[in-house]
Each structure stands twice: as structure tokens, then as C-alpha cells.
Design a protein around this motif. Sequence first.
Motif, short mmCIF file in Angstrom:
data_model
loop_
_atom_site.label_atom_id
_atom_site.label_comp_id
_atom_site.label_asym_id
_atom_site.label_seq_id
_atom_site.Cartn_x
_atom_site.Cartn_y
_atom_site.Cartn_z
N VAL A 217 0.84 -1.21 0.00
CA VAL A 217 0.00 0.00 0.00
C VAL A 217 0.88 1.25 0.00
CG1 VAL A 217 -1.62 1.37 1.39
CG2 VAL A 217 -2.06 -1.06 1.00
N MET A 218 1.99 1.19 0.72
CA MET A 218 2.86 2.37 0.80
C MET A 218 3.48 2.72 -0.55
SD MET A 218 2.18 3.18 3.80
CE MET A 218 3.11 4.67 4.01
N THR A 219 3.48 1.76 -1.49
CA THR A 219 4.04 2.06 -2.82
C THR A 219 2.98 2.66 -3.76
OG1 THR A 219 3.47 -0.09 -3.83
CG2 THR A 219 5.57 0.03 -2.64
N MET A 220 1.74 2.77 -3.30
CA MET A 220 0.68 3.23 -4.21
C MET A 220 0.91 4.66 -4.68
SD MET A 220 -2.78 1.64 -2.50
CE MET A 220 -3.94 2.21 -3.73
N VAL A 221 0.64 4.85 -5.97
CA VAL A 221 0.78 6.19 -6.55
C VAL A 221 -0.44 7.02 -6.13
CG1 VAL A 221 0.83 7.48 -8.73
CG2 VAL A 221 2.14 5.36 -8.50
N THR A 222 -0.19 8.27 -5.73
CA THR A 222 -1.29 9.14 -5.27
C THR A 222 -1.54 10.24 -6.30
OG1 THR A 222 0.20 10.58 -4.04
CG2 THR A 222 -0.65 8.65 -2.86
N ASP A 223 -2.05 11.36 -5.86
CA ASP A 223 -2.24 12.50 -6.77
C ASP A 223 -0.87 12.94 -7.30
OD1 ASP A 223 -2.59 14.94 -7.94
OD2 ASP A 223 -3.40 15.94 -6.17
N PRO A 224 -0.61 12.76 -8.59
CA PRO A 224 0.74 13.06 -9.11
C PRO A 224 1.13 14.53 -8.97
CG PRO A 224 -0.78 12.42 -10.89
CD PRO A 224 -1.54 12.32 -9.62
N GLN A 225 0.14 15.42 -8.83
CA GLN A 225 0.45 16.86 -8.69
C GLN A 225 0.95 17.18 -7.28
OE1 GLN A 225 0.26 18.97 -11.29
NE2 GLN A 225 -0.35 17.20 -12.50
N ARG A 226 0.69 16.27 -6.34
CA ARG A 226 1.06 16.56 -4.95
C ARG A 226 2.51 16.11 -4.72
NH1 ARG A 226 -1.82 14.96 0.84
NH2 ARG A 226 -0.99 16.82 1.85
N GLN A 227 3.41 17.03 -4.80
CA GLN A 227 4.84 16.70 -4.72
C GLN A 227 5.33 16.73 -3.27
OE1 GLN A 227 6.71 15.93 -7.43
NE2 GLN A 227 5.06 16.26 -8.91
N ARG A 228 4.89 17.71 -2.52
CA ARG A 228 5.37 17.87 -1.14
C ARG A 228 4.21 17.74 -0.16
NH1 ARG A 228 8.15 21.49 -4.29
NH2 ARG A 228 6.31 22.82 -4.22
N GLY A 233 -3.76 18.41 -1.95
CA GLY A 233 -3.97 17.30 -2.90
C GLY A 233 -5.38 17.29 -3.46
N ASN A 234 -5.59 16.41 -4.43
CA ASN A 234 -6.91 16.26 -5.01
C ASN A 234 -7.35 14.79 -4.91
OD1 ASN A 234 -9.23 16.19 -6.45
ND2 ASN A 234 -8.34 16.82 -8.41
N PRO A 235 -8.18 14.47 -3.92
CA PRO A 235 -8.58 13.07 -3.73
C PRO A 235 -9.32 12.49 -4.94
CG PRO A 235 -9.45 14.49 -1.97
CD PRO A 235 -8.81 15.38 -2.98
N ASP A 236 -9.93 13.37 -5.74
CA ASP A 236 -10.71 12.88 -6.89
C ASP A 236 -9.84 12.16 -7.92
OD1 ASP A 236 -12.85 14.08 -5.67
OD2 ASP A 236 -12.69 15.94 -6.84
N VAL A 237 -8.55 12.43 -7.93
CA VAL A 237 -7.69 11.76 -8.91
C VAL A 237 -6.75 10.75 -8.23
CG1 VAL A 237 -7.74 13.71 -10.51
CG2 VAL A 237 -5.91 13.58 -8.81
N CYS A 238 -7.05 10.42 -6.97
CA CYS A 238 -6.15 9.57 -6.19
C CYS A 238 -6.79 8.20 -5.92
CB CYS A 238 -5.80 10.26 -4.87
SG CYS A 238 -4.78 9.23 -3.84
N GLU A 251 -17.05 8.61 7.92
CA GLU A 251 -16.46 9.76 8.64
C GLU A 251 -15.00 9.94 8.23
OE1 GLU A 251 -17.94 7.14 10.32
OE2 GLU A 251 -19.88 8.17 10.43
N GLU A 252 -14.28 8.81 8.13
CA GLU A 252 -12.87 8.91 7.79
C GLU A 252 -12.71 9.38 6.33
OE1 GLU A 252 -10.63 5.41 8.79
OE2 GLU A 252 -8.72 6.47 8.63
N VAL A 253 -13.59 8.89 5.46
CA VAL A 253 -13.55 9.30 4.05
C VAL A 253 -13.78 10.82 3.96
CG1 VAL A 253 -14.76 9.13 1.83
CG2 VAL A 253 -14.28 7.05 3.15
N GLU A 254 -14.75 11.27 4.71
CA GLU A 254 -15.07 12.70 4.71
C GLU A 254 -13.88 13.53 5.21
OE1 GLU A 254 -17.57 13.97 3.15
OE2 GLU A 254 -16.68 15.90 3.72
N MET A 255 -13.27 13.02 6.29
CA MET A 255 -12.13 13.73 6.87
C MET A 255 -10.99 13.83 5.84
SD MET A 255 -8.90 13.24 8.18
CE MET A 255 -8.68 11.54 8.69
N ILE A 256 -10.69 12.72 5.17
CA ILE A 256 -9.59 12.72 4.18
C ILE A 256 -9.94 13.64 3.02
CG2 ILE A 256 -8.33 11.28 2.50
CD1 ILE A 256 -8.72 8.96 4.60
N ASN A 257 -11.18 13.59 2.60
CA ASN A 257 -11.63 14.42 1.49
C ASN A 257 -11.38 15.91 1.80
OD1 ASN A 257 -12.79 15.01 -0.95
ND2 ASN A 257 -14.90 14.87 -0.21
#
Length: 328
Positions: A217-228, A233-238, A251-257
Motif C-alpha cells: 500500500v505504501m508504494t501506491m501512486v497518489t495525486d501526481p500533482q502533490r509533490q510535497r 492534494g486532489n482526492p478525486d484523482v487519487c 467519517e474517515e472518508v469525509e475527513m480525508i476528502n
Amino acid sequence: MSKKGRVFSGARPTGRQHLGNYLGAMKNYVALQKDYDCIYCIVDLHALTTLETTRDLKQNTFEMALDWLAAGIDPRESIVFIQSHVPQVTELSLILSMVSPLGKLTDLPTFKEKVRMQPNNVNLGLVSYPVLMTADIVLYETDIVPVGIDQASHIEFARETVRSFHYRYNTTVLKEPEIKLTEVPKVLGTDGQQKMSKSLNNHIELALTPEETTKVVMTMVTDPQRQRRTDPGNPDVCNVFSMHKVFSSPEEVEMINTECRRAGIGCVDCKKRFAANLNASLAPFREKRAALAQNPDEIWDILHDGANRARVIAEQTMVKVREAVGLP
Ligand code: SF4
């Protein structure tokens, strides 16, 4: 309570199943058992059309059966078996091939795709794949086949083949299967780009240990625009966020969003949370799998018992088919 009809579904023996297999098929297999008589088949003969070596075929069949059973496919409710253990399927496939136009088979998009993928191995089995699939379905007097939209043309082919057979031999012995269009979620791999697949090595196996899962899971690619860490970030593309939507609480989904968009949470923390929720969700599966794996003979017994039950239905169909065709 009587059930609504018979469901048939088959899958190639691809060994240990991954998250994409689970969300795309296995979860639905388990749910369907409540309302339907289900027949689930490990289609080893289909696998031969693309396999260059069969070295791992037996082990892959075993591992897949183990995952299916651990996930909740109940062999007392459903028939679980290996395709080649019911030889009537090859007989029916050959008979149906006499009413299957070659041009139609070579025109199917799935055939063209296979040719593109293995241009040096365009074998006859590859062309007649949908005929064997039709035989699988109609041999067991199937009412309903749950498929994603990409497989719908094969079931339409099966329906047409049944009608052609009936017309040619002036009979009505076969059951025309209905398509149950199932929304198959597109589960992306750890690369966040392509569909999760073993061959692309972007998969998360269900049977990994919690530690191994976290590592992947730690190797998963996330929002490529989020460098630092400080970049919003943009969860919609992650893809990590897509997975949170399946495995985390609302609740957790909402918090991350919210927090991702204002850089209130970092990707490392976000992934750790997903890994923890995924591991918690898979814990009962893993426990059951480990218990089943203690006794491999029991798995083979379940598969042999399934084949015995499937063979009874298959032979009943073949008696009618042979008679309808006029075989002496
Ligand atoms: Fe994706 Fe989570 Fe990182 Fe946002 S914080 S980009 S949702 S991994």
C-alpha cells in the motif's frame, strides 16, 4: 425459501486472488448465493488458449479455490468445480461449433484483442473460446449469467448459438441464458493508472500478511500533482482515496476528502490508514484461508464433489442434446 433461478459464472485459474478480483467478481459471487442456485467454475480449459506453460495450472487452481471458499462461497449452497472435470463440456462445445459461424467468432472484439496480445499463438481454441463458454453456460441449464458490459457480447453470442441450434435441429432442448449486467468496478492497481492485474504486477493479493499489505500500500501512486507534504492534494484523482471509499468509514472518508485538499493530512499517513482498514476488513478472510489451507485434501474433495454434482446436470442435458442432434 425457493431461489430465483440458476446462475453460472466461470473464471480462469489465476492463482491467489487480488483486491481487483475480490471487488470485481468474488464479492458478487458470495452475494448471489442468497437468491440463486449458483454454479462457480474454474475454467482450466479456457486457460489453455493463452497459457504457454501449464506448470502452475494445478497450484493456481488450488489457490483460487482456496480464496473463493475463504471469501464465503459456500460449497453446501453452491457448486464449485473445475471445468475439465466435467468432460461433457467439450462434447457440447464441439456440437455447438457446428452452428457457430466462423466469421462471427473472428469479428468479436475480444478475439481481436487476443490476437493483438498474442500474434504468434492464434490457435483454434482462441477462436472457439466463446463456443466453449456457451457450452459452459447451457450445459448447466443456466438461467442467468452475471457479467460486466465487456463480456456481454459473449453472452449475446451464447443466446444466438442456442437459437441457431434450435433452428438447425428443430428442437427447444437448450435454455437461452439471460444476461444480468453487473456493475464491475474498475479497480486500479497500485500504479493508479491501469486496471489491477497480476500480469502488470500492480496488484494487492488478498492473502498477504498485514505487514506485506502495508508495504505494498505504501508504494501506491497518489495525486501526481502533490509533490510535497505541504501541497494541497486532489482526492478525486487519487486511487488511495478510491480505496478508502470502499474500506474506510464514511467519517474517515469525509475527513480525508477535506484534509487532503488543504494539506491537513499527508499521503504517508493517509496510506497507513487505508492499509490498517484494509487489513482489518480482510482479517476474517485470512483467518479462514489459513484454516482451510491446513487441509488441502478437503479443498480437492470439495472440488471433486462439485464436479460430481455438475456432471449429473451435464449428462441430463447431453442426453437431450444427443437425441435432438440425432446421434445414433
Ligand atoms: Fe491521496 Fe490521501 Fe494523498 Fe490525498 S492524502 S493525495 S487522498 S493519498
